[in-house]
Design an enzyme around this catalytic site. Structure first.
Site, PDB file in Angstrom:
ATOM      1  NE  ARG A 289      15.525  55.624 -10.258  1.00  0.00           N
ATOM      2  CZ  ARG A 289      16.597  54.762 -10.894  1.00  0.00           C
ATOM      3  NH1 ARG A 289      17.400  53.982 -11.354  1.00  0.00           N
ATOM      4  NH2 ARG A 289      15.632  53.921 -12.018  1.00  0.00           N
ATOM      5  N   GLY A 290      13.934  57.509  -6.572  1.00  0.00           N
ATOM      6  CA  GLY A 290      12.980  57.359  -5.597  1.00  0.00           C
ATOM      7  C   GLY A 290      11.958  55.296  -5.270  1.00  0.00           C
TER       8      GLY A 290
ATOM      9  CG  ASP B 138      17.898  52.384  -5.707  1.00  0.00           C
ATOM     10  OD1 ASP B 138      17.123  51.420  -5.472  1.00  0.00           O
ATOM     11  OD2 ASP B 138      19.288  52.918  -5.697  1.00  0.00           O
ATOM     12  CB  THR B 139      16.149  55.768  -0.850  1.00  0.00           C
ATOM     13  OG1 THR B 139      15.678  56.659  -1.409  1.00  0.00           O
ATOM     14  CG2 THR B 139      17.042  54.869  -0.775  1.00  0.00           C
ATOM     15  NE  ARG B 140       8.885  57.241  -4.871  1.00  0.00           N
ATOM     16  CZ  ARG B 140       8.313  55.934  -5.067  1.00  0.00           C
ATOM     17  NH1 ARG B 140       8.224  54.950  -4.985  1.00  0.00           N
ATOM     18  NH2 ARG B 140       9.104  56.945  -7.241  1.00  0.00           N
TER      19      ARG B 140
ATOM     20  N   GLY C 204       9.456  64.033 -17.778  1.00  0.00           N
ATOM     21  CA  GLY C 204      10.591  64.471 -19.496  1.00  0.00           C
ATOM     22  C   GLY C 204      11.446  64.067 -19.149  1.00  0.00           C
TER      23      GLY C 204
ATOM     24  CD  GLU D   7      16.638  66.637  -9.027  1.00  0.00           C
ATOM     25  OE1 GLU D   7      15.248  66.780  -9.796  1.00  0.00           O
ATOM     26  OE2 GLU D   7      16.963  65.562  -8.110  1.00  0.00           O
TER      27      GLU D   7
END
Length: 587
Positions: free
Chosen positions: A19-20, A22-24, A52, A86
């Protein structure tokens, strides 16, 4: 941070799922850099790609083309329907293509992921309000990923950089293992459908059983080991560690189970310098080190129940998703160990047997029609045993029809079920000295390094060893493995030992070589050895070490090579013949 485009045709070592928001900028960014700096090819699914609501086909292809998927399960991960979809795709690929899934529990306990508690429970309460159709798939995916041995961040006891180091080491170990495929023959027939049957067996899961254990059984020479190698090469990419343990029967009898424990631990967890003191210690280390690892372990040529008990005693020795494959000649052995799913390797049908024979004899499928009848007769007498076909074909390579007919006349005098006698035709075609070299190797030196054999047997054959070895390889009587060891099939070994025993069957003291334990001890006790004896090769099993009285060796004046393993000597030095050139002593 660079992002690899999913449109590229190349495959990826690692697919990063996270989850970007959160942790990117933190943990996942540092993990990406550590992987990248280690030379690992990464696809990172940044949120710029997540435009999308449905996962695009290009992203699914990126997952399929990856060998490892790292899923960073952070506190807000479950609030993203895209991340959950995903994850479902990743787990489907792990079942169908051998993708290895490594979950990282970042600031969230595995139990919260498994049972949707805490922030995961809050996220699912919102999803339920939206009546999302994939709710059940998501719940199952989170439960499944939480049951995989992963990397929880132990706050208070571990820094993030230490966890990242562990993840990178695991990835590198897996990728290195993935590249160690096993050698299989260049020309194979009749194996495609059997490989598929075994993979279907592996796809079946028993309720509540995390480790899949199957058996492959059949007669000697029928191709069990080759089939196991093929399956190993096809599925090894989906595991954290893989080990193909060859010749379990022979290695266990010679060196004991603790030797096999050392090999397993070396290959699966990289314990290179381990010295297992006892079988009990080996079992304990295996259970402790492998119980959380997803491993592929193949035990080739198992003979006894205690071998299975000492290596794969029960399923809980290995982590979830592990696979154990056992090859043996004894179907009952599998049943007694509780192995329910088995595959019997049967003889080749006539069409496939003919293909294999033509390749070995002519290196092509289309041959002169004048050979049709003799080829069919050989196929009949080989009884569909691949090893027999390989040896006969290699022996008759380049021979005329008349020479084939002459060989067949020998086969016709042999009962159809005596494959060993068919193989003996290749032995009979050797020169006298080549026969002697083959029997020396078959009785005393199987599994030795080629260089060791050439050096040892130089005491008997001067500098002709390379030529003799070349002839034996051409005749398919011996093979040189990838690590330069001399090997051959059990049927070939049995044939050689039977031929050797037939030379003075009632008086072993008059033979050229002594290798059977009871013969050696009796000859020494009776002092019945003669100047005919050139080689003594005495292997005691680990559990049967004995004190040997050596005064009976005095009359063996032509003895050139003496090899003793696990024996306790009794004044041996007082009796050694003056002409002895090679002494190998391993107490």
């Amino acid at each position: 941070m660079a992002v690899t485009s999913p449109s590229q045709a190349t495959s990826y070592d690692v697919f990063l799922n996270f989850r970007g928001s959160d942790t990117r900028q933190g943990f996942t960014g540092y993990l990406y850099k550590a992987l990248f700096d280690s030379g690992i090819h990464i696809f990172i699914d940044d949120e710029g790609i997540q435009s999308g609501q449905i996962i695009p086909e290009s992203l699914k292809e990126a997952i399929k083309k990856s060998r490892i998927a790292i899923t960073v399960l952070s506190p807000d991960y479950a609030s993203s329907s895209f991340c959950l979809d995903e994850l479902v795709t990743i787990l489907e690929c792990s079942k169908n293509s051998g993708l290895l899934v490594l979950p990282v529990f970042y600031k969230v306990p595995p139990g919260h992921v498994r049972h949707q508690r805490g922030s995961y429970g809050e996220a699912f309460a919102i999803h339920e309000q939206g009546l999302h159709p994939n709710m059940e798939k998501w719940k199952k995916a989170l439960k499944d990923v939480a049951n995989i041995s992963g990397f929880p961040l132990d706050y208070g006891n571990e820094y993030e950089h230490e966890l990242i180091k562990k993840i990178v080491e695991r990835v590198i170990r897996f990728l290195n293992n993935d590249e160690k495929s096993l050698h299989v023959p260049d020309f194979l027939v009749g194996v495609g459908s059997q490989v598929e049957e075994i993979r279907n067996l592996l796809a079946v899961r028993d309720n509540g059983v995390n480790v899949n254990m199957i058996g492959i059984h059949g007669m000697g020479g029928v191709g069990k080991s080759t089939l196991a190698c093929l399956v190993y090469n096809l599925i090894t990419a989906g595991f954290e560690g893989s080990c193909f343990l060859q010749n379990v029967r022979e290695e266990a009898n010679k060196h004991g189970l603790k030797h096999l424990h050392s090999i397993i631990l070396s290959q699966l967890v990289g314990m290179k310098e381990i010295n297992v003191a006892s079988e009990q210690q080996g079992i304990s280390i295996i259970k402790n080190r492998l119980k959380r690892m997803k491993v592929l372990l193949i035990l080739d040529d198992v003979e006894k129940h205690e071998q299975l008990q000492g290596i794969v005693g029960s399923a809980d020795w290995f982590g979830p998703g592990s696979i154990v494959i056992i090859t043996t000649r004894d179907k009952q052995l599998l049943a007694s160990h509780g192995v329910k799913r088995t595959h019997e390797v049967k003889e080749l049908n006539k069409r496939d047997a003919l293909k294999l024979l033509k390749f070995k004899a002519f290196k092509m499928e289309e041959v002169d029609p004048s050979y049709k009848e003799v080829l069919n007769q050989v196929v009949t007498y080989a009884s569909g045993i691949p090893l027999a076909l390989e040896v006969i074909g290699s022996n008759l390579f380049g021979k005329s029809v008349q020479e084939w007919e002459s060989a067949i006349r020998q086969y016709k005098r042999i009962p159809n079920n005596k494959i060993l006698e068919i193989l003996k035709v290749s032995f009979d075609s050797l020169g006298e000295e080549e026969k002697s070299v083959f029997l020396d190797i078959a009785c005393c030196f199987k599994g030795y390094k080629l260089s060791e054999i050439e050096e040892t047997l130089r005491a008997l054959y001067d500098n002709c060893m390379k030529y003799h070895i070349g002839v034996l390889v051409e005749k398919s009587l011996i093979k040189i493995s990838h690590d330069e060891r001399v090997t051959f099939h059990d049927l070939i070994e049995d044939m050689g030992k039977r031929i050797d025993r037939q030379q003075s069957p009632r008086e072993p003291g008059k033979r050229r070589r002594l290798w059977l334990q009871e013969d050696i001890i009796q000859v020494l006790k009776d002092k019945s050895g003669t100047s005919q004896i050139k080689i003594i090769c005495l292997h005691f099993s680990i559990s049967d070490v004995q004190v040997v009285e050596w005064d009976g060796i005095t009359d063996m004046k032509s003895l050139k090579i003496l090899i003793v393993r696990n024996g306790i000597f009794s004044q041996i030095w007082n009796y050694l013949p003056e002409g002895l050139k090679v002494l190998e002593w391993r107490a």
